[in-house]
Design a protein around this motif. Structure first.
Motif, PDB file in Angstrom:
ATOM      1  N   GLU A 124       0.815  -1.216   0.000  1.00 16.85           N
ATOM      2  CA  GLU A 124       0.000   0.000   0.000  1.00 16.85           C
ATOM      3  C   GLU A 124       0.850   1.268   0.000  1.00 16.85           C
ATOM      4  OE1 GLU A 124      -2.345  -0.588   3.463  1.00 16.85           O
ATOM      5  OE2 GLU A 124      -3.522  -2.216   2.566  1.00 16.85           O
ATOM      6  N   GLY A 125       2.172   1.101  -0.006  1.00 16.86           N
ATOM      7  CA  GLY A 125       3.046   2.265  -0.066  1.00 16.86           C
ATOM      8  C   GLY A 125       3.334   2.900   1.266  1.00 16.86           C
ATOM      9  N   LYS A 126       3.035   2.204   2.364  1.00 16.59           N
ATOM     10  CA  LYS A 126       3.385   2.739   3.685  1.00 16.59           C
ATOM     11  C   LYS A 126       4.917   2.788   3.797  1.00 16.59           C
ATOM     12  CE  LYS A 126      -1.003   2.559   4.867  1.00 16.59           C
ATOM     13  NZ  LYS A 126      -1.548   1.507   5.711  1.00 16.59           N
ATOM     14  N   ASP A 127       5.401   3.656   4.647  1.00 15.02           N
ATOM     15  CA  ASP A 127       6.848   3.809   4.829  1.00 15.02           C
ATOM     16  C   ASP A 127       7.459   2.458   5.206  1.00 15.02           C
ATOM     17  OD1 ASP A 127       9.409   4.306   6.276  1.00 15.02           O
ATOM     18  OD2 ASP A 127       8.916   6.401   5.901  1.00 15.02           O
ATOM     19  N   MET A 128       8.349   1.951   4.357  1.00  9.51           N
ATOM     20  CA  MET A 128       8.885   0.613   4.546  1.00  9.51           C
ATOM     21  C   MET A 128       9.642   0.468   5.848  1.00  9.51           C
ATOM     22  SD  MET A 128       9.972  -0.746   0.735  1.00  9.51           S
ATOM     23  CE  MET A 128      10.455   0.779  -0.039  1.00  9.51           C
ATOM     24  N   GLN A 129      10.426   1.487   6.206  1.00  4.11           N
ATOM     25  CA  GLN A 129      11.203   1.399   7.436  1.00  4.11           C
ATOM     26  C   GLN A 129      10.287   1.357   8.658  1.00  4.11           C
ATOM     27  OE1 GLN A 129      14.452   4.236   7.952  1.00  4.11           O
ATOM     28  NE2 GLN A 129      14.380   3.982  10.166  1.00  4.11           N
ATOM     29  N   ILE A 130       9.219   2.142   8.646  1.00  6.14           N
ATOM     30  CA  ILE A 130       8.286   2.163   9.774  1.00  6.14           C
ATOM     31  C   ILE A 130       7.574   0.818   9.891  1.00  6.14           C
ATOM     32  CG2 ILE A 130       6.215   3.248  10.721  1.00  6.14           C
ATOM     33  CD1 ILE A 130       8.822   4.939  10.858  1.00  6.14           C
ATOM     34  N   VAL A 131       7.158   0.256   8.772  1.00  5.73           N
ATOM     35  CA  VAL A 131       6.506  -1.066   8.775  1.00  5.73           C
ATOM     36  C   VAL A 131       7.444  -2.107   9.377  1.00  5.73           C
ATOM     37  CG1 VAL A 131       5.569  -2.926   7.336  1.00  5.73           C
ATOM     38  CG2 VAL A 131       4.992  -0.546   6.824  1.00  5.73           C
ATOM     39  N   VAL A 132       8.691  -2.079   8.948  1.00  6.56           N
ATOM     40  CA  VAL A 132       9.679  -3.045   9.443  1.00  6.56           C
ATOM     41  C   VAL A 132       9.897  -2.873  10.943  1.00  6.56           C
ATOM     42  CG1 VAL A 132      12.150  -3.593   9.415  1.00  6.56           C
ATOM     43  CG2 VAL A 132      10.870  -3.480   7.273  1.00  6.56           C
ATOM     44  N   HIS A 133      10.059  -1.639  11.403  1.00  6.18           N
ATOM     45  CA  HIS A 133      10.292  -1.407  12.827  1.00  6.18           C
ATOM     46  C   HIS A 133       9.093  -1.852  13.672  1.00  6.18           C
ATOM     47  CE1 HIS A 133      14.047   0.357  12.093  1.00  6.18           C
ATOM     48  NE2 HIS A 133      13.707   1.622  11.952  1.00  6.18           N
ATOM     49  N   LEU A 134       7.902  -1.611  13.165  1.00  2.00           N
ATOM     50  CA  LEU A 134       6.709  -2.010  13.904  1.00  2.00           C
ATOM     51  C   LEU A 134       6.682  -3.532  14.071  1.00  2.00           C
ATOM     52  CD1 LEU A 134       3.235  -0.387  13.348  1.00  2.00           C
ATOM     53  CD2 LEU A 134       3.441  -2.754  14.063  1.00  2.00           C
ATOM     54  N   TYR A 135       6.997  -4.248  12.998  1.00  2.33           N
ATOM     55  CA  TYR A 135       6.988  -5.713  13.076  1.00  2.33           C
ATOM     56  C   TYR A 135       8.148  -6.225  13.934  1.00  2.33           C
ATOM     57  CZ  TYR A 135       6.431 -10.576  11.711  1.00  2.33           C
ATOM     58  OH  TYR A 135       6.228 -11.944  11.747  1.00  2.33           O
ATOM     59  N   GLU A 136       9.298  -5.573  13.838  1.00  7.86           N
ATOM     60  CA  GLU A 136      10.425  -5.940  14.701  1.00  7.86           C
ATOM     61  C   GLU A 136      10.021  -5.862  16.170  1.00  7.86           C
ATOM     62  OE1 GLU A 136      14.508  -4.565  12.406  1.00  7.86           O
ATOM     63  OE2 GLU A 136      13.268  -3.033  13.341  1.00  7.86           O
ATOM     64  N   MET A 137       9.318  -4.802  16.532  1.00 11.58           N
ATOM     65  CA  MET A 137       8.910  -4.640  17.921  1.00 11.58           C
ATOM     66  C   MET A 137       7.954  -5.751  18.338  1.00 11.58           C
ATOM     67  SD  MET A 137       9.552  -2.699  20.532  1.00 11.58           S
ATOM     68  CE  MET A 137       9.934  -0.991  20.103  1.00 11.58           C
ATOM     69  N   LYS A 138       7.035  -6.131  17.455  1.00 10.98           N
ATOM     70  CA  LYS A 138       6.116  -7.228  17.775  1.00 10.98           C
ATOM     71  C   LYS A 138       6.883  -8.520  18.025  1.00 10.98           C
ATOM     72  CE  LYS A 138       2.637  -4.497  16.908  1.00 10.98           C
ATOM     73  NZ  LYS A 138       2.040  -3.743  18.019  1.00 10.98           N
ATOM     74  N   MET A 139       7.894  -8.783  17.207  1.00  9.24           N
ATOM     75  CA  MET A 139       8.672 -10.003  17.374  1.00  9.24           C
ATOM     76  C   MET A 139       9.492  -9.957  18.661  1.00  9.24           C
ATOM     77  SD  MET A 139       7.892 -12.073  14.983  1.00  9.24           S
ATOM     78  CE  MET A 139       9.119 -13.271  15.487  1.00  9.24           C
ATOM     79  N   MET A 140      10.043  -8.801  18.999  1.00 12.56           N
ATOM     80  CA  MET A 140      10.817  -8.696  20.240  1.00 12.56           C
ATOM     81  C   MET A 140       9.916  -8.846  21.461  1.00 12.56           C
ATOM     82  SD  MET A 140      13.905  -5.970  19.532  1.00 12.56           S
ATOM     83  CE  MET A 140      12.957  -4.628  18.831  1.00 12.56           C
ATOM     84  N   MET A 141       8.699  -8.326  21.379  1.00 19.52           N
ATOM     85  CA  MET A 141       7.744  -8.502  22.477  1.00 19.52           C
ATOM     86  C   MET A 141       7.429  -9.984  22.648  1.00 19.52           C
ATOM     87  SD  MET A 141       5.220  -5.310  21.528  1.00 19.52           S
ATOM     88  CE  MET A 141       3.900  -5.838  22.617  1.00 19.52           C
ATOM     89  N   HIS A 142       7.207 -10.677  21.547  1.00 22.09           N
ATOM     90  CA  HIS A 142       6.921 -12.116  21.601  1.00 22.09           C
ATOM     91  C   HIS A 142       8.078 -12.891  22.224  1.00 22.09           C
ATOM     92  CE1 HIS A 142       6.298 -16.260  20.347  1.00 22.09           C
ATOM     93  NE2 HIS A 142       7.462 -16.202  19.742  1.00 22.09           N
ATOM     94  N   ALA A 143       9.302 -12.512  21.890  1.00 19.78           N
ATOM     95  CA  ALA A 143      10.482 -13.238  22.361  1.00 19.78           C
ATOM     96  C   ALA A 143      10.899 -12.857  23.780  1.00 19.78           C
ATOM     97  CB  ALA A 143      11.644 -13.012  21.396  1.00 19.78           C
ATOM     98  N   GLY A 144      10.211 -11.884  24.376  1.00 19.56           N
ATOM     99  CA  GLY A 144      10.538 -11.482  25.737  1.00 19.56           C
ATOM    100  C   GLY A 144      11.627 -10.432  25.842  1.00 19.56           C
ATOM    101  N   TYR A 145      11.856  -9.703  24.736  1.00 18.48           N
ATOM    102  CA  TYR A 145      12.890  -8.676  24.720  1.00 18.48           C
ATOM    103  C   TYR A 145      12.303  -7.265  24.737  1.00 18.48           C
ATOM    104  CZ  TYR A 145      15.635 -12.639  22.956  1.00 18.48           C
ATOM    105  OH  TYR A 145      16.227 -13.861  22.794  1.00 18.48           O
ATOM    106  N   MET A 146      11.106  -7.133  25.280  1.00 15.79           N
ATOM    107  CA  MET A 146      10.425  -5.846  25.272  1.00 15.79           C
ATOM    108  C   MET A 146      11.217  -4.778  26.032  1.00 15.79           C
ATOM    109  SD  MET A 146       7.769  -4.013  24.590  1.00 15.79           S
ATOM    110  CE  MET A 146       6.920  -2.565  25.210  1.00 15.79           C
ATOM    111  N   PRO A 147      11.599  -3.669  25.393  1.00 16.12           N
ATOM    112  CA  PRO A 147      12.310  -2.607  26.111  1.00 16.12           C
ATOM    113  C   PRO A 147      11.361  -1.834  27.028  1.00 16.12           C
ATOM    114  CG  PRO A 147      11.880  -1.940  23.851  1.00 16.12           C
ATOM    115  CD  PRO A 147      11.430  -3.362  23.953  1.00 16.12           C
ATOM    116  N   GLU A 148      11.913  -1.257  28.072  1.00 12.70           N
ATOM    117  CA  GLU A 148      11.127  -0.412  28.975  1.00 12.70           C
ATOM    118  C   GLU A 148      11.035   0.984  28.372  1.00 12.70           C
ATOM    119  OE1 GLU A 148       8.798   1.120  31.092  1.00 12.70           O
ATOM    120  OE2 GLU A 148       9.329  -0.790  32.087  1.00 12.70           O
ATOM    121  N   LEU A 149       9.811   1.390  28.023  1.00 10.17           N
ATOM    122  CA  LEU A 149       9.613   2.668  27.350  1.00 10.17           C
ATOM    123  C   LEU A 149       8.720   3.636  28.122  1.00 10.17           C
ATOM    124  CD1 LEU A 149       9.031   1.266  23.733  1.00 10.17           C
ATOM    125  CD2 LEU A 149      11.124   2.318  24.612  1.00 10.17           C
TER     126      LEU A 149
END
Length: 248
Positions: A124-149
Motif C-alpha cells: 500500500e506504499g506505507k513507509d517501509m522502514q516504519i513497517v519493518v520497525h513495527l513488526y520488529e517490535m512485535k517479534m521482540m515482544m513475543h520473544a521477551g525482549y520488550m524494552p522499557e519505554l
C-alpha cells in the motif's frame, strides 16, 4: 497426520533435482516445513504456490520432521513483493525474522496477522522502514525482549526520558543518564514512535511522515537493541544495509 492449513511461505529452498522444501507460517500451528515434490519442474502444479511470501491454503501429510504437500491453493500471491527490489528486500527481512525467532509448531495467530498485515502495508506504499520497525517490535515482544519505554529503567521515574540504554534495556531520565555512558540520546519524537510500535496493530497503520533524522535514530536504537538482546545475524538485514549504503 493430515493437515489443511492457511499459511504464508516464509522460506523456500531447493531439495534434490526437482523438489522444494518450504517453511510455512500458519495461524494455528506456527512454523511447519514441508516438501513440495516436483515444484521446480516447469509444469508443476505447485510451482506458483510455493513461492516466497505466498499466502495459501495447504494440505499436507506430516508424520515426522517434514511433511509432504498434497494440495495447495493461492489465497494471495503477493507477487508485487517479489517484483520490486526494495519491497522484496524488506519482505524478505520480515520473513527471515519470523523464521529465525519462532519455534516449530508454535501457534501465533496475532503474529500471523501482523506479518500478513505488514505485507499489505508494504504494497500500500506505507513507509517501509516504519513497517519493518513495527513488526520488529512485535517479534521482540513475543520473544521477551520488550524494552522499557514508560519509565526510567533505573529509578522508575516517569519524567522526561533523555536517552535510551541498549544494555540496560530501556529509557533513562536526566538524573540516571550518566549511569550508561553508551546510552543513545533520545528525542521526544523518537520515543513517541517507539511507543507507537508497541501499541499499534500494523493493520491499522496510517501514513506516517517521519523526519529522516528521526528515522535514522530509530534505526540506530532498534538495530543496536536487537543485536544486543536477540543476537541473530540475518542475511536479509545485511542486504538491506548494503542497499542503504549504496542507495540501490
Amino acid at each position: 497426520m493430515q493437515y489443511r492449513l492457511q499459511g504464508i511461505v516464509i522460506r523456500s529452498m531447493d531439495y534434490g533435482e526437482g523438489n522444494k522444501i518450504i517453511t510455512l507460517f500458519t495461524r494455528e500451528q506456527g512454523k511447519m516445513s514441508i516438501v513440495a515434490r516436483g515444484a521446480k519442474k516447469v509444469k508443476s502444479r505447485f510451482g506458483s504456490t510455493v513461492q516466497l511470501f505466498t499466502l495459501g491454503d495447504f494440505s499436507f501429510f506430516k508424520s515426522g520432521q517434514l511433511g509432504t504437500l498434497n494440495h495447495a491453493e493461492i489465497v494471495e500471491a503477493f507477487h508485487k513483493l517479489r517484483e520490486d527490489l526494495h519491497l522484496a528486500a524488506n519482505a524478505s527481512y520480515l520473513a527471515e525474522l519470523t523464521d529465525r525467532m519462532l519455534g516449530d509448531q508454535e501457534g501465533q495467530p496475532y503474529l500471523f496477522e501482523q506479518l500478513k498485515g505488514s505485507f499489505h502495508a508494504l504494497l500500500e506504499g506505507k513507509d517501509m522502514q516504519i513497517v519493518v520497525h513495527l513488526y520488529e517490535m512485535k517479534m521482540m515482544m513475543h520473544a521477551g525482549y520488550m524494552p522499557e519505554l514508560e519509565q526510567c529503567v533505573i529509578c522508575g521515574s516517569k519524567g522526561e526520558a533523555v536517552s535510551f540504554s541498549v544494555g540496560l534495556g530501556g529509557i533513562l531520565c536526566e538524573t540516571c543518564r550518566l549511569r550508561d555512558p553508551q546510552a543513545i540520546a533520545l528525542t521526544p519524537g523518537a520515543l513517541k514512535l517507539l511507543r507507537i510500535f508497541v501499541q499499534t496493530d500494523v493493520r491499522r497503520l496510517g501514513q506516517i511522515d517521519v523526519k529522516p533524522q528521526t528515522k535514522a535514530l530509530l534505526k540506530q536504537i532498534l538495530r543496536a537493541y536487537f543485536d544486543t538482546h536477540a543476537g541473530l545475524r540475518l542475511k536479509s538485514r545485511d542486504f538491506l544495509d548494503q542497499m542503504d549504503r549504496y542507495e540501490i
